[in-house]
Design a protein around this motif. Sequence first.
Motif, PDB file in Angstrom:
ATOM      1  N   UNK A   1       2.513  -1.316   6.076  1.00 38.70           N
ATOM      2  CA  UNK A   1       3.085  -0.130   6.726  1.00 38.70           C
ATOM      3  C   UNK A   1       4.340   0.325   5.982  1.00 38.70           C
ATOM      4  N   UNK A   2       4.298   1.564   5.521  1.00 41.03           N
ATOM      5  CA  UNK A   2       5.360   2.063   4.642  1.00 41.03           C
ATOM      6  C   UNK A   2       6.351   2.973   5.353  1.00 41.03           C
TER       7      UNK A   2
ATOM      8  N   UNK B   1       4.958  -5.178   8.208  1.00 40.76           N
ATOM      9  CA  UNK B   1       6.031  -4.203   8.416  1.00 40.76           C
ATOM     10  C   UNK B   1       7.143  -4.435   7.402  1.00 40.76           C
ATOM     11  N   UNK B   2       7.120  -3.636   6.344  1.00 45.73           N
ATOM     12  CA  UNK B   2       8.197  -3.713   5.341  1.00 45.73           C
ATOM     13  C   UNK B   2       9.054  -2.454   5.456  1.00 45.73           C
TER      14      UNK B   2
ATOM     15  N   UNK C   1       3.549  -5.441  18.861  1.00 45.51           N
ATOM     16  CA  UNK C   1       4.931  -5.228  18.415  1.00 45.51           C
ATOM     17  C   UNK C   1       5.116  -6.089  17.167  1.00 45.51           C
ATOM     18  N   UNK C   2       5.966  -5.671  16.241  1.00 47.72           N
ATOM     19  CA  UNK C   2       6.168  -6.477  15.031  1.00 47.72           C
ATOM     20  C   UNK C   2       6.729  -7.840  15.412  1.00 47.72           C
ATOM     21  N   UNK C   3       6.005  -8.881  14.988  1.00 45.28           N
ATOM     22  CA  UNK C   3       6.349 -10.254  15.334  1.00 45.28           C
ATOM     23  C   UNK C   3       7.037 -10.931  14.154  1.00 45.28           C
TER      24      UNK C   3
ATOM     25  N   UNK D   1       6.859  -9.115  10.584  1.00 48.07           N
ATOM     26  CA  UNK D   1       7.908  -8.971   9.571  1.00 48.07           C
ATOM     27  C   UNK D   1       8.472 -10.349   9.260  1.00 48.07           C
ATOM     28  N   UNK D   2       9.281 -10.420   8.240  1.00 46.48           N
ATOM     29  CA  UNK D   2       9.924 -11.684   7.904  1.00 46.48           C
ATOM     30  C   UNK D   2      11.298 -11.407   7.341  1.00 46.48           C
ATOM     31  N   UNK D   3      12.088 -12.471   7.195  1.00 48.48           N
ATOM     32  CA  UNK D   3      13.418 -12.310   6.608  1.00 48.48           C
ATOM     33  C   UNK D   3      13.432 -12.760   5.151  1.00 48.48           C
ATOM     34  N   UNK D   4      12.265 -13.160   4.665  1.00 52.99           N
ATOM     35  CA  UNK D   4      12.141 -13.540   3.256  1.00 52.99           C
ATOM     36  C   UNK D   4      10.657 -13.485   2.905  1.00 52.99           C
TER      37      UNK D   4
END
Length: 306
Positions: free
Chosen positions: A165-166, A127-128, A47-49, A102-105
Amino acid sequence: MSQLSLSVDIAGLRLRNPTMNAAGVLGISASLLKRVYEGGAGAVVTKSLGPAPRSGHFNPTMVIVEGGVLNAMGLPNPGAEYFVSAIKALRAEGVPVVASFFGASIEDFRDVAELLSEAGADALEVNVSCPNVQEELGMLGADCLNTEKVTAAVKEVSKPPVFVKLSPNVTDIAEIAKAAEMGGADAITAVNTLKGMAIDADFKRPILTNVTGGLSGPALKSVALRCVWDIVQAVDLPVVGCGGVANWRDAVEFMLAGASAVEVGTAIRERGFGVYKEITTGIEGYLEANGFGSIKDIVGLAQEAA
Ligand code: RRO
């Protein structure tokens, strides 16, 4: 005994066969991912971490629609740090792990990538393209410059290959893929879910608490196939196809478009963990019946015919 080779190499990641689970589907624990591998997948995808635990959106977060499923989970995950031990446990059992994150920045993306890389992940999937969060950075991949910057930051700190991943929710996915390539991506995963919604006529309101969600399943397949097709023409990178793959014929179609491997998610609902074995066996039969010796013989073959 068949002489066929079903193994694939995606930017240096060698897999016993070209199937994986799609991120977000069964990726929340080592034990579930182990069952995916035992079901026959070539590798498993987490899962996206993210950089911190996150509970996601309130229910309802999922609804069955015509031809698929709409989800608005909202990136629920236990945090990348928590998942390090799961990655180590899976690898100790010989399961290749693709860590989705993923990230928030941009800094977040870099930090999480470093953590997952050090944890020993066999590949990273950036994951963007999550359609379900309001924050600008959930969908960094809608923008070429951000896609390139995130990819470059992740590449700076990553030992294993980096898949980006687009999203299909963009005007020109080929341009975004080129940006990822400029940033140093080793492969592209195409695609994440397609933004949609569902309304309940009796209650006269949107069904999902988040109002909109990401569409997956058979209804997504032809869009995903077109995205893979466009990306293969635009970049010189391996592509992992994702979106509506439910059986071996779907997988072969993605390969003919140019995908080196496929991720299967929503189909698990109906076909269970054995879907990976089913698809691999079907691909083997197809290669044999058509006189091919390996997966790479069919990758991109339909591009030559167009
Ligand atoms: O958790 C989600 O809502 C979610 C994610 Br992170 C994603 O990448 N794609 C999707 O359809 N849902």
